[in-house]
Design a protein around this motif. Structure first.
Motif, PDB file in Angstrom:
ATOM      1  N   HIS A  45      26.544  14.202  42.192  1.00  0.00           N
ATOM      2  CA  HIS A  45      25.052  15.345  41.077  1.00  0.00           C
ATOM      3  C   HIS A  45      26.164  14.812  39.700  1.00  0.00           C
ATOM      4  O   HIS A  45      27.165  14.164  39.666  1.00  0.00           O
ATOM      5  N   TYR A  90      27.733   7.370  41.055  1.00  0.00           N
ATOM      6  CA  TYR A  90      26.536   8.103  42.603  1.00  0.00           C
ATOM      7  C   TYR A  90      26.938   7.919  43.715  1.00  0.00           C
ATOM      8  O   TYR A  90      27.669   8.240  44.646  1.00  0.00           O
ATOM      9  N   ASP A 127      18.033  12.362  42.712  1.00  0.00           N
ATOM     10  CA  ASP A 127      18.255  12.029  41.401  1.00  0.00           C
ATOM     11  C   ASP A 127      17.930  10.451  40.519  1.00  0.00           C
ATOM     12  O   ASP A 127      17.874   9.763  41.320  1.00  0.00           O
ATOM     13  N   ASP A 136      18.218  12.727  35.327  1.00  0.00           N
ATOM     14  CA  ASP A 136      17.646  14.206  35.865  1.00  0.00           C
ATOM     15  C   ASP A 136      16.996  14.751  37.454  1.00  0.00           C
ATOM     16  O   ASP A 136      17.024  13.122  37.833  1.00  0.00           O
ATOM     17  N   LYS A 137      16.641  15.262  37.971  1.00  0.00           N
ATOM     18  CA  LYS A 137      16.462  15.757  38.858  1.00  0.00           C
ATOM     19  C   LYS A 137      15.536  16.318  39.132  1.00  0.00           C
ATOM     20  O   LYS A 137      14.363  17.043  39.958  1.00  0.00           O
ATOM     21  N   SER A 144      14.010  12.168  42.840  1.00  0.00           N
ATOM     22  CA  SER A 144      14.096  13.890  43.014  1.00  0.00           C
ATOM     23  C   SER A 144      13.375  13.942  43.894  1.00  0.00           C
ATOM     24  O   SER A 144      14.674  15.125  44.781  1.00  0.00           O
TER      25      SER A 144
END
Length: 192
Positions: A45, A90, A127, A136-137, A144
């Motif tokens: 995240h 990530y 993401d 972003d998601k 996403s």
């Protein structure tokens, strides 16, 4: 901004702390009754960073370049570099979580209860990590909405050839808690 991957040890980092608590709970569990343990890792995240040794496990230049927006004629080199740095972190965060999932499974095995444990691994969102210039998601792109859902344990039918069963149908997380209750021989609203 620049982050310091040595500022926290893995055990002090949020997902490391959560993993340590889960392993400790299993190791210390002294009752002879079944238990439910929900381990809610926070990652992967934003912000995109992870402590060492995971911070340097993946190299940005080896990370996939992001998909460019349809309106762009060529990718913006700054966005590509930013996305590749974020993706390397990530992936490192995923590796940290994977290591803790392994430790949790090992703790269950050492307690002799792994064969009688249902394990569900899932996430709430994906993401874009730079695809289409989005970090972003909140956008309805495949990146996403596609999340992992792995269920293992007693009563889970496996494909004997693969050792797993792949389901390509759309699933919903709304069924996870009723599934847990069903496996435990209970129904929603039932009292112990």
């Amino acid at each position: 901004g620049k982050y310091d991957p040595t500022a926290f040890t893995v055990e002090e980092f949020d997902d490391g702390f959560i993993g340590e608590q889960a392993v400790a709970y299993i190791v210390r569990y002294a009752q002879d009754a079944p238990f439910y343990l929900h381990v809610g890792f926070l990652g992967p995240h934003p912000p995109y960073w992870v402590p060492e040794p995971y911070a340097s496990q993946y190299h940005p230049e080896a990370s996939p370049a992001p998909k460019v927006p349809v309106s762009a004629t060529e990718p913006d080199p700054r966005t590509v570099a930013r996305a590749q740095r974020a993706r390397a972190q990530y992936f490192g965060r995923i590796a940290l979580i994977d290591a803790y999932v392994g430790r949790i499974v090992s703790a269950l095995a050492q307690r002799g209860i792994l064969d009688n444990t249902l394990i569900i691994f899932t996430a709430d969102h994906g993401d874009l990590i730079g695809d289409y210039d989005i970090f972003d998601k909140r956008y309805f792109y495949e990146q996403s909405v596609r999340v992992p859902l792995i269920i293992a344990g007693p009563g889970v039918e496996l494909n004997p050839r693969l050792g797993a069963r792949t389901c390509r149908e759309l699933v919903s997380g709304v069924d996870l808690y009723p599934t847990c209750l069903h496996v435990a021989g209970m129904t929603a609203g039932q009292e112990n």
